[in-house]
Design a protein around this motif. Structure first.
Motif, PDB file in Angstrom:
ATOM      1  N   VAL A   1       0.823  -1.212   0.000  1.00  0.00           N
ATOM      2  CA  VAL A   1       0.000   0.000   0.000  1.00  0.00           C
ATOM      3  C   VAL A   1       0.858   1.265   0.000  1.00  0.00           C
ATOM      4  N   GLU A   2       2.175   1.112   0.056  1.00  0.00           N
ATOM      5  CA  GLU A   2       3.068   2.255   0.259  1.00  0.00           C
ATOM      6  C   GLU A   2       2.922   3.318  -0.827  1.00  0.00           C
ATOM      7  N   ASN A   3       2.990   2.916  -2.099  1.00  0.00           N
ATOM      8  CA  ASN A   3       2.934   3.904  -3.182  1.00  0.00           C
ATOM      9  C   ASN A   3       1.583   4.596  -3.249  1.00  0.00           C
TER      10      ASN A   3
ATOM     11  N   ILE B   1     -11.123  -1.018   1.624  1.00  0.00           N
ATOM     12  CA  ILE B   1     -10.995  -2.379   1.076  1.00  0.00           C
ATOM     13  C   ILE B   1      -9.768  -3.126   1.592  1.00  0.00           C
ATOM     14  N   CYS B   2      -8.844  -2.438   2.261  1.00  0.00           N
ATOM     15  CA  CYS B   2      -7.617  -3.088   2.724  1.00  0.00           C
ATOM     16  C   CYS B   2      -7.643  -3.322   4.230  1.00  0.00           C
ATOM     17  N   GLU B   3      -6.794  -4.235   4.677  1.00  0.00           N
ATOM     18  CA  GLU B   3      -6.672  -4.509   6.098  1.00  0.00           C
ATOM     19  C   GLU B   3      -6.085  -3.289   6.802  1.00  0.00           C
ATOM     20  N   ARG B   4      -6.641  -2.917   7.921  1.00  0.00           N
ATOM     21  CA  ARG B   4      -6.241  -1.698   8.617  1.00  0.00           C
ATOM     22  C   ARG B   4      -4.815  -1.799   9.160  1.00  0.00           C
ATOM     23  N   ASP B   5      -4.038  -0.745   8.908  1.00  0.00           N
ATOM     24  CA  ASP B   5      -2.676  -0.607   9.454  1.00  0.00           C
ATOM     25  C   ASP B   5      -1.762  -1.766   9.058  1.00  0.00           C
ATOM     26  N   GLN B   6      -1.939  -2.279   7.847  1.00  0.00           N
ATOM     27  CA  GLN B   6      -1.088  -3.351   7.353  1.00  0.00           C
ATOM     28  C   GLN B   6      -0.297  -2.860   6.141  1.00  0.00           C
ATOM     29  N   PRO B   7       0.948  -3.348   5.961  1.00  0.00           N
ATOM     30  CA  PRO B   7       1.765  -2.875   4.837  1.00  0.00           C
ATOM     31  C   PRO B   7       1.292  -3.400   3.490  1.00  0.00           C
ATOM     32  N   GLN B   8       0.481  -4.474   3.503  1.00  0.00           N
ATOM     33  CA  GLN B   8      -0.024  -5.031   2.259  1.00  0.00           C
ATOM     34  C   GLN B   8      -1.545  -5.099   2.263  1.00  0.00           C
ATOM     35  N   CYS B   9      -2.092  -5.055   1.055  1.00  0.00           N
ATOM     36  CA  CYS B   9      -3.542  -5.185   0.865  1.00  0.00           C
ATOM     37  C   CYS B   9      -3.786  -6.459   0.079  1.00  0.00           C
ATOM     38  N   HIS B  10      -4.678  -7.316   0.566  1.00  0.00           N
ATOM     39  CA  HIS B  10      -4.990  -8.568  -0.118  1.00  0.00           C
ATOM     40  C   HIS B  10      -6.157  -8.369  -1.084  1.00  0.00           C
TER      41      HIS B  10
END
Length: 231
Positions: A149-151, A177-186
């Motif tokens: 999710v960084e970019n 749509i993404c998991e909260r406070d996580q570096p990746q989104c599934h």
């Protein structure tokens, strides 16, 4: 999903959309090899016609509610991808400007022009781009599809800062749509067993569109309540 969601509160929706045309003023979709030589011209005509219609709507009576426009595009994808000739996918329309597009400034100009017509913009920001989605789905590896999710977060922060003070409502899809406070989104939601994006990894799925439309509905209701109180 948005039309259905807004119909629940008796709000109409007019769509000014052409597939693959960015909702940003002053830009050219620079993919003649893939989309055809006349595609960019058709996009510009759509944008011109849209603003002509918005100008016309600006003269209508607004006693029944706030005039709102929802603006969304794949800003991250547009700003980070290239055509077959390794040129940017979006470039400036004006030949006097640098060819390389500053998408943040272009979006700001679009928002200013829309607000000058008396509309309240709701801007849906960027979501992560997912890679190799179709292949992993074919292999049954839905749960392994993820993207950083960084970019998207960096671009969304820059857009948000640039639009401060313009009276814009912002929606960050990462929060939805993404998991909260996580570096990746599934890309796959195990709870609903639905994908969050289509096979190309860029366009959001109907389920994600529905979730975002619920947030748009909340904002529309808030704006219309404020509008009613001001009358």
């Amino acid at each position: 999903p948005l039309a259905e969601t807004l119909s629940d509160i008796n709000i109409g929706l007019i769509g000014y959309i052409k597939h693959s045309c960015p909702s940003i003023l002053g830009v050219t979709r620079n993919e003649p090899e893939r989309l055809g030589m006349k595609f960019s011209e058709k996009c510009r005509k759509l944008v011109d016609a849209t603003f002509a219609k918005l100008s016309e709507l600006n003269t209508t009576n607004s006693e029944y509610g706030k005039k709102i426009i929802v603006i969304t595009s794949a800003y991250l994808w547009y700003s980070s991808n290239y055509n077959a000739n390794r040129e940017p996918i979006l470039v400036n329309d004006n030949p006097e400007n640098e060819k390389v597009l500053d998408i943040i400034s272009a979006l700001e100009k679009t928002i200013r022009d829309v607000t000058n017509l008396g509309f309240h913009p709701i801007v849906v920001l960027s979501h992560p781009n997912f890679e190799d989605v179709e292949n992993k789905i074919r292999l049954g590896e839905h749960s392994s599809i993820a993207a950083s999710v960084e970019n998207a977060e960096k671009l969304n922060a820059a857009i948000s800062e640039n639009l401060q003070g313009l009276g814009v409502s912002l929606i960050d899809p990462i929060d939805i749509i993404c998991e909260r406070d996580q570096p990746q989104c599934h890309a796959f939601d195990p709870d609903t067993e639905l994908m969050k994006v289509w096979y190309d990894g860029t366009h959001l799925s109907k389920q994600s569109g529905y979730l975002i439309s619920l947030r748009i509905k909340e904002i529309v209701m808030e704006l219309n309540n404020l509008h009613a109180q001001a009358l």
